[in-house]
Design an enzyme around this catalytic site. Structure first.
Site, mmCIF file in Angstrom:
data_model
loop_
_atom_site.group_PDB
_atom_site.id
_atom_site.type_symbol
_atom_site.label_atom_id
_atom_site.label_comp_id
_atom_site.label_asym_id
_atom_site.label_seq_id
_atom_site.Cartn_x
_atom_site.Cartn_y
_atom_site.Cartn_z
ATOM 1 N N LYS A 156 0.843 -1.199 0.000
ATOM 2 C CA LYS A 156 0.000 0.000 0.000
ATOM 3 C C LYS A 156 0.884 1.257 0.000
ATOM 4 O O LYS A 156 1.513 1.573 0.999
ATOM 5 C CB LYS A 156 -0.904 0.037 1.238
ATOM 6 C CG LYS A 156 -1.975 1.107 1.087
ATOM 7 C CD LYS A 156 -2.501 1.624 2.388
ATOM 8 C CE LYS A 156 -1.765 2.819 2.918
ATOM 9 N NZ LYS A 156 -1.765 4.020 2.078
ATOM 10 N N THR A 214 5.578 7.562 13.966
ATOM 11 C CA THR A 214 5.594 6.800 15.212
ATOM 12 C C THR A 214 4.179 6.421 15.643
ATOM 13 O O THR A 214 3.930 5.278 16.048
ATOM 14 C CB THR A 214 6.265 7.641 16.323
ATOM 15 O OG1 THR A 214 7.552 8.021 15.843
ATOM 16 C CG2 THR A 214 6.408 6.873 17.607
ATOM 17 N N GLU A 215 3.252 7.384 15.533
ATOM 18 C CA GLU A 215 1.887 7.117 16.014
ATOM 19 C C GLU A 215 1.255 5.972 15.247
ATOM 20 O O GLU A 215 0.663 5.065 15.829
ATOM 21 C CB GLU A 215 1.026 8.398 15.891
ATOM 22 C CG GLU A 215 1.262 9.386 17.013
ATOM 23 C CD GLU A 215 1.429 8.723 18.388
ATOM 24 O OE1 GLU A 215 0.529 7.962 18.774
ATOM 25 O OE2 GLU A 215 2.459 8.930 19.045
ATOM 26 N N GLY A 221 2.825 3.713 13.502
ATOM 27 C CA GLY A 221 3.599 2.496 13.787
ATOM 28 C C GLY A 221 3.124 1.800 15.053
ATOM 29 O O GLY A 221 2.979 0.574 15.095
ATOM 30 N N GLU A 277 9.822 1.027 10.855
ATOM 31 C CA GLU A 277 10.864 2.054 10.696
ATOM 32 C C GLU A 277 10.148 3.392 10.856
ATOM 33 O O GLU A 277 9.341 3.769 10.026
ATOM 34 C CB GLU A 277 11.516 1.909 9.323
ATOM 35 C CG GLU A 277 12.868 2.592 9.262
ATOM 36 C CD GLU A 277 12.755 4.011 8.801
ATOM 37 O OE1 GLU A 277 12.462 4.884 9.670
ATOM 38 O OE2 GLU A 277 12.951 4.269 7.615
ATOM 39 N N CYS A 299 13.788 10.180 6.680
ATOM 40 C CA CYS A 299 13.755 9.661 8.050
ATOM 41 C C CYS A 299 15.126 9.755 8.715
ATOM 42 O O CYS A 299 15.224 10.005 9.904
ATOM 43 C CB CYS A 299 13.219 8.233 8.064
ATOM 44 S SG CYS A 299 13.997 7.186 6.837
ATOM 45 N N GLU A 339 10.626 15.260 15.325
ATOM 46 C CA GLU A 339 10.909 15.105 13.897
ATOM 47 C C GLU A 339 10.130 16.166 13.121
ATOM 48 O O GLU A 339 8.902 16.173 13.118
ATOM 49 C CB GLU A 339 10.489 13.709 13.430
ATOM 50 C CG GLU A 339 10.886 13.423 12.005
ATOM 51 C CD GLU A 339 10.587 11.992 11.580
ATOM 52 O OE1 GLU A 339 9.453 11.529 11.795
ATOM 53 O OE2 GLU A 339 11.495 11.343 11.027
HETATM 54 P P1 NDP Z 1 1.824 8.069 8.316
HETATM 55 O O1 NDP Z 1 2.549 7.267 9.301
HETATM 56 O O2 NDP Z 1 0.427 8.491 8.592
HETATM 57 O O3 NDP Z 1 1.763 7.284 6.902
HETATM 58 C C1 NDP Z 1 2.601 6.232 6.516
HETATM 59 C C2 NDP Z 1 1.785 5.152 5.809
HETATM 60 O O4 NDP Z 1 0.906 4.514 6.752
HETATM 61 C C3 NDP Z 1 0.869 5.703 4.706
HETATM 62 O O5 NDP Z 1 0.813 4.780 3.651
HETATM 63 C C4 NDP Z 1 -0.466 5.806 5.426
HETATM 64 O O6 NDP Z 1 -1.581 5.831 4.569
HETATM 65 C C5 NDP Z 1 -0.432 4.532 6.260
HETATM 66 N N1 NDP Z 1 -1.365 4.499 7.394
HETATM 67 C C6 NDP Z 1 -1.890 5.538 8.085
HETATM 68 N N2 NDP Z 1 -2.714 5.085 9.080
HETATM 69 C C7 NDP Z 1 -2.710 3.730 8.989
HETATM 70 C C8 NDP Z 1 -3.342 2.690 9.751
HETATM 71 N N3 NDP Z 1 -4.145 2.945 10.782
HETATM 72 N N4 NDP Z 1 -3.117 1.407 9.393
HETATM 73 C C9 NDP Z 1 -2.306 1.122 8.363
HETATM 74 N N5 NDP Z 1 -1.685 2.056 7.612
HETATM 75 C C10 NDP Z 1 -1.863 3.349 7.923
HETATM 76 O O7 NDP Z 1 2.707 9.322 7.978
HETATM 77 P P2 NDP Z 1 2.173 10.754 7.464
HETATM 78 O O8 NDP Z 1 2.094 10.669 6.026
HETATM 79 O O9 NDP Z 1 0.919 11.174 8.150
HETATM 80 O O10 NDP Z 1 3.335 11.701 7.969
HETATM 81 C C11 NDP Z 1 3.269 12.267 9.285
HETATM 82 C C12 NDP Z 1 4.640 12.424 9.859
HETATM 83 O O11 NDP Z 1 5.237 11.143 9.966
HETATM 84 C C13 NDP Z 1 5.609 13.232 9.011
HETATM 85 O O12 NDP Z 1 5.481 14.588 9.218
HETATM 86 C C14 NDP Z 1 6.908 12.688 9.493
HETATM 87 O O13 NDP Z 1 7.297 13.321 10.677
HETATM 88 C C15 NDP Z 1 6.619 11.236 9.767
HETATM 89 N N6 NDP Z 1 6.996 10.368 8.638
HETATM 90 C C16 NDP Z 1 8.058 9.556 8.794
HETATM 91 C C17 NDP Z 1 8.473 8.785 7.734
HETATM 92 C C18 NDP Z 1 9.651 7.898 7.845
HETATM 93 O O14 NDP Z 1 10.331 7.694 6.851
HETATM 94 N N7 NDP Z 1 9.905 7.296 8.971
HETATM 95 C C19 NDP Z 1 7.813 8.822 6.437
HETATM 96 C C20 NDP Z 1 6.653 9.671 6.402
HETATM 97 C C21 NDP Z 1 6.292 10.406 7.482
HETATM 98 P P3 NDP Z 1 -2.118 7.190 3.888
HETATM 99 O O15 NDP Z 1 -1.203 8.291 4.257
HETATM 100 O O16 NDP Z 1 -2.120 6.872 2.452
HETATM 101 O O17 NDP Z 1 -3.491 7.404 4.428
#
Ligand code: NDP
Length: 487
Positions: free
Chosen positions: A182, A237-238, A240, A257, A291, A390
């Protein structure tokens, strides 16, 4: 452009070897962050599509060709996919830049070859996953088999949309699993395109399924699905933490991660010009939406002012520009809310007592886009929010330190533990500090280097498990013990 990504037609889901609409018939719009204009519509997967894709993956694994294929044949197909990605690097690079806003220099010259490299590198692992014979007792012939897990659900973020397909899918497929991936809703296009190229390469139906759609529906459905054996996740993190909780009900393996706030430490005895370049690239590469970004720059007090001046001069030279221009080095942030979040942190830093030494403002290009200047905050202390949280944008917090112990204490005084950098000409000091840093990666006299052969992942709040390297292949496989009585 392909059938799926042809102008005027919505991009589709890839399920069971076909490009299909969502079961609901719904679509969503994906936007160009540099122009604020729509790129195209994309089929919006939901829980029913997750179920369809998992069933297809299960069938391909349990009774279909992938589970029974000779490893050498799997190797050949994955290598072919790597070749096809290279052949289409111009097209994929452009799609990535349109969708994510990163400079075409990064997506075409660095990201696309890296994805191809992942499929090439991991294809070789398909034929090298072996068990052991274990001499426990002459009355038994005892050995282990290293087997795939089954179906892997991969949930990826928007900052490296195509690279994450390579990092997650290539080792999982090489180990013999089928994958349902996804992509983030913000940036679905390159994952869909790679899904199509996988079919062109000859991967059988159901082996690699791609489901653009909201995390809260299709992502959560994937995580909770009893037909999925492992979730591999990169993101916040949330989310995750939520995924880890949701995996518990079906006792799934999980790899997380979760980003970082990585210290990049410059000692007074470093090659300062090289360290300035490393500090600059450490935060401004990928617009800081990385990240592993070296977003906390720890500088030894005796060189702090000189170093800051050099860094500021460099940061001020680089301005945001059209991401499709090959000369551009600073692109647009992924969307408006990320830009607001980043600018909000700059305000927070100032209110906490930091100084804006460079940048700090939005800077539209041709009057549009979610661009933010290369920003350097000086006078930061390690306890400030801009040093602890972050930001995920082109904002660097510069923190002075005094000697090795202070550097290590400040570097480790943080929730995260993803990456770190050490700049010094003293070899002994470099390696001693590397041992003391709580981080999954330490770069010495360099920053932000990656290779499919080198494992990558975090400690502490940055999560657990490893992408890349032999370790990732092991994490997508498991060991079975076989006892044979021979008396
Ligand atoms: P998210 O953690 O929300 O998104 C990462 C992935 O998880 C996306 O594909 C998202 O789907 C999916 N997702 C969201 N909720 C769920 C759930 N309940 N169950 C399964 N999958 C889910 O990151 P954000 O895009 O909201 O970014 C927010 C912050 O996170 C950033 O500002 C940054 O600080 C951090 N971040 C860290 C990253 C890293 O590399 N470690 C990468 C991206 C963000 P979708 O968004 O399509 O709804």
């Amino acid at each position: 452009m392909t059938d799926t990504l042809a102008p005027g037609k919505p991009a589709k889901l890839i399920i069971d070897g076909k490009a299909v609409d969502a079961a609901s018939g719904e679509t969503f719009t994906t936007w160009n962050p540099a122009t604020e204009e729509p790129i195209c519509e994309v089929a919006k997967a939901g829980p029913e599509d997750a179920n369809r894709a998992v069933q297809a993956a299960r069938a391909a694994y349990d009774s279909g060709p992938w589970g029974r294929m000779r490893p050498a044949e799997r190797q050949r197909l994955l290598w072919k996919l790597g070749d096809l990605i290279l052949e289409h690097a111009d097209e994929i690079g452009r799609l990535e830049t349109l969708d994510n806003g990163k400079p075409i220099f990064e997506s075409r010259q660095i990201d696309a070859p890296m994805v191809a490299n992942c499929f090439h590198y991991f294809s070789g692992w398909a034929t090298k996953l072996t068990g052991d014979t274990v001499p426990v007792n002459p009355a038994f012939f005892t050995y282990t088999l290293r087997e795939p897990l089954g179906v892997v659900g991969a949930i990826i973020p928007w900052n490296f949309p195509m690279i994450m397909v390579g990092w997650k899918a290539a080792p999982a497929l090489a180990a013999g699993n089928c994958v349902v991936l996804k992509p983030a809703q913000e940036t679905p296009l390159t994952a869909v395109r790679i899904g199509e190229l996988a079919l062109e390469a000859g991967l059988p139906p159901g082996v690699l399924n791609i489901l653009p759609g909201p995390g809260s529906s299709v992502g959560a459905a994937l995580v909770k699905h009893p037909g999925v054996d492992k979730i591999t996740f990169t993101g916040s993190t949330e989310v995750g933490k939520q995924i880890m909780r949701d995996c518990a009900d079906t006792v799934k393996k999980v790899t997380l991660e979760l980003g970082g706030k990585s210290p990049n430490i410059v000692f007074a005895d470093a090659d300062l010009d090289a360290a300035v370049r490393g500090a600059y690239n450490g935060i401004f590469y990928g617009k800081g939406e990385v990240c592993a970004a070296g977003s906390r720059l720890l500088v030894e007090k005796s060189i702090h002012d000189e170093f800051l001046a050099k860094l500021v001069e460099r940061a001020q030279k680089v301005q945001p520009a059209d991401p499709l221009d090959p000369k551009t080095r600073l692109g647009a942030l992924v969307n408006e809310s990320q830009m607001k979040k980043v600018l909000g942190y700059v305000e927070t830093g100032v209110s906490e007592g930091a100084t804006i030494a460079a940048g700090g403002k939005r800077r539209p290009v041709n009057g549009k886009g979610w661009f933010v200047e290369a920003t350097v905050l000086s006078g930061v202390s390690n306890s400030m929010r801009v040093a602890q949280e972050e930001i995920f944008g082109p904002v660097l917090a510069v923190i002075p330190f005094d000697g090795v112990d202070d550097a290590v204490t400040k570097a480790n005084d943080i929730f995260y533990g993803l990456a770190s950098g050490v700049w010094t000409r003293d070899v002994k000091k470099a390696h001693l500090v590397a041992r003391r840093l709580a981080a999954g990666t330490v770069w010495i006299n360099t920053y932000n280097f990656y290779d499919p052969g080198m494992p990558f992942g975090g400690v502490k709040g940055s999560g657990f498990g490893r992408d890349l390297g032999a370790d990732s292949v092991r994490e997508y496989s498991q060991v079975k013990s076989v006892w044979t009585s021979i008396e």
